[in-house]
Design a protein around this motif. Structure first.
Motif, PDB file in Angstrom:
ATOM      1  N   ASP A 197      41.960  29.765  42.480  1.00  0.00           N
ATOM      2  CA  ASP A 197      43.113  30.629  42.626  1.00  0.00           C
ATOM      3  C   ASP A 197      43.700  30.699  43.875  1.00  0.00           C
ATOM      4  OD1 ASP A 197      41.657  33.174  44.441  1.00  0.00           O
ATOM      5  OD2 ASP A 197      40.127  32.035  43.006  1.00  0.00           O
ATOM      6  N   PRO A 198      45.010  31.202  43.737  1.00  0.00           N
ATOM      7  CA  PRO A 198      45.839  31.325  45.032  1.00  0.00           C
ATOM      8  C   PRO A 198      45.104  32.108  46.074  1.00  0.00           C
ATOM      9  CG  PRO A 198      47.245  31.552  43.111  1.00  0.00           C
ATOM     10  CD  PRO A 198      45.581  31.574  42.530  1.00  0.00           C
ATOM     11  N   LEU A 199      44.215  33.277  45.752  1.00  0.00           N
ATOM     12  CA  LEU A 199      43.855  33.975  47.036  1.00  0.00           C
ATOM     13  C   LEU A 199      42.631  33.336  47.649  1.00  0.00           C
ATOM     14  CD1 LEU A 199      43.845  37.496  45.429  1.00  0.00           C
ATOM     15  CD2 LEU A 199      44.924  36.688  47.527  1.00  0.00           C
ATOM     16  N   GLY A 200      42.222  32.478  47.025  1.00  0.00           N
ATOM     17  CA  GLY A 200      40.749  31.699  47.450  1.00  0.00           C
ATOM     18  C   GLY A 200      39.692  32.373  47.266  1.00  0.00           C
ATOM     19  N   ILE A 201      39.653  33.384  46.497  1.00  0.00           N
ATOM     20  CA  ILE A 201      38.349  34.011  45.998  1.00  0.00           C
ATOM     21  C   ILE A 201      37.233  33.002  45.232  1.00  0.00           C
ATOM     22  CG2 ILE A 201      37.012  35.900  44.682  1.00  0.00           C
ATOM     23  CD1 ILE A 201      39.307  36.808  46.771  1.00  0.00           C
TER      24      ILE A 201
END
Ligand code: AVJ
Length: 325
Positions: free
Chosen positions: A211-215
């Motif tokens: 995911d683009p948030l890096g979670i």
């Protein structure tokens, strides 16, 4: 979250972890079992993943349950007992229990989870429902299921819930064995409700697992944090990258940790030093994706008949209800 300080895990669990890590990092390719993703921090990160716009499994399943809970439980004869394998927060089983309340039916619910945090959370969620009695089993799926089955009173129909596409972590032979064990704990007329994520375009799958948030990257790298803390290792987090890969031939998304450079890592409590080449991977998880027909076939193979299947067509997720024959 209930845990506020990082309590040290019991010595026995640390010894098992050390042995697994030592053995699996000596394999080629290097591996770490995905069950180790779920310590207290890992479980929080997974809860966060479930809220990401790109990870749609949890919400898709929730939509199916909120819409169809009544017909899902309508055909089960009273008295009923639910067994949820991997209870998480207890919200999903609560939706099915709510569907019984409108018909003035009571239910006993067995929650099986290895995480005490998950059990406490679920017990709290379900504690609010008057027509529900709850039994928590801090155990593996197999042990917990066996316990719950042994506690069954005569004449009770059991519904086993295996939701969230947790089946996706099992490779096909392991899934077959596990489904066989579930069937073995049940009697004809008992039921299984299985949640499975479906095959979808690669672009969507990769966004869900990178995911683009890096979670999800944090969730994956937390394995190294955990090994550093619990096994006294010196993994340098900045020297590993998260990678998600769609393996079309095997119909699975794989998560890996990729070493950015040639390096050696000391893992004191596992009594080993592990050498990495630049670009070498540690394989940390598989998430198998099914077609709706495959879900039915795999489960019917082990002695169930499919009763109904509900598909969330946007996110591509299926809940299938089976009856033991
Ligand atoms: C909890 C196994 C269903 O495979 O989708 C989420 C775990 N891994 N993001 C999944 C997970 C990366 C999840 N399951």
């Amino acid at each position: 979250m209930i845990e506020t300080s990082a309590a040290a895990p019991p010595a026995e669990a640390v010894a098992d972890f050390a042995e697994d890590v030592r053995r699996d990092l000596a394999l080629s390719p290097k591996q770490i079992q995905s069950k180790y993703l779920y310590n207290a921090l890992g479980s929080c990160l997974f809860e966060a993943i479930c809220r990401l716009p790109w990870y749609r499994i949890t919400r898709a399943e929730g939509r199916l349950l909120s819409r169809w809970a009544e017909p899902m439980v309508a055909s089960l004869p009273d008295p009923v007992s639910f067994v949820e394998l991997g209870s998480g927060s207890g919200e999903k089983v609560a939706m099915l229990a709510e569907a019984l309340r409108s018909r003035r039916r009571s239910v006993s619910i067995h929650l099986v989870d290895i995480s005490p945090t998950a059990l406490e959370l679920s017990e709290r969620t379900l504690g609010r429902l008057e027509h529900v009695s709850v039994v928590g089993h801090r155990a593996t799926y197999e042990e917990g299921l066996r316990h719950a089955a042994n506690l069954r009173s005569p004449g009770v129909t059991m519904l086993v819930l295996f939701l969230g596409s947790n089946i996706g972590n099992f490779d096909p032979p392991a899934a077959h064995d596990f489904l066989t064990q579930i069937r073995g704990a049940l009697r004809p007329g008992d039921a299984l409700l299985l949640g499975a994520d479906l095959v979808k375009p690669e672009r969507e799958l990769l966004l869900a697992y990178d995911d683009p948030l890096g979670i999800t990257a944090a969730f994956n790298k937390n394995l190294l944090v955990r090994i550093n803390r619990e096994l006294l290792a010196d993994f340098e987090l900045a020297s590993f990258d998260h990678r998600a890969v769609w393996n079309a031939a095997e119909s699975r998304v794989e998560m890996h940790l990729v070493s950015r450079k040639a390096q050696k890592v000391r893992i004191a409590r596992a009594e080993c030093t592990v050498a990495f080449e630049a670009g070498e991977h540690i394989w940390t998880e598989n998430s198998y994706k099914y077609t709706p027909e495959e879900v039915v076939e795999r489960v019917e193979e082990v002695g169930f008949r499919s009763a109904q299947q509900w598909i969330e067509s946007e996110a591509r997720f299926a809940l299938t209800l089976f009856v033991a024959v």
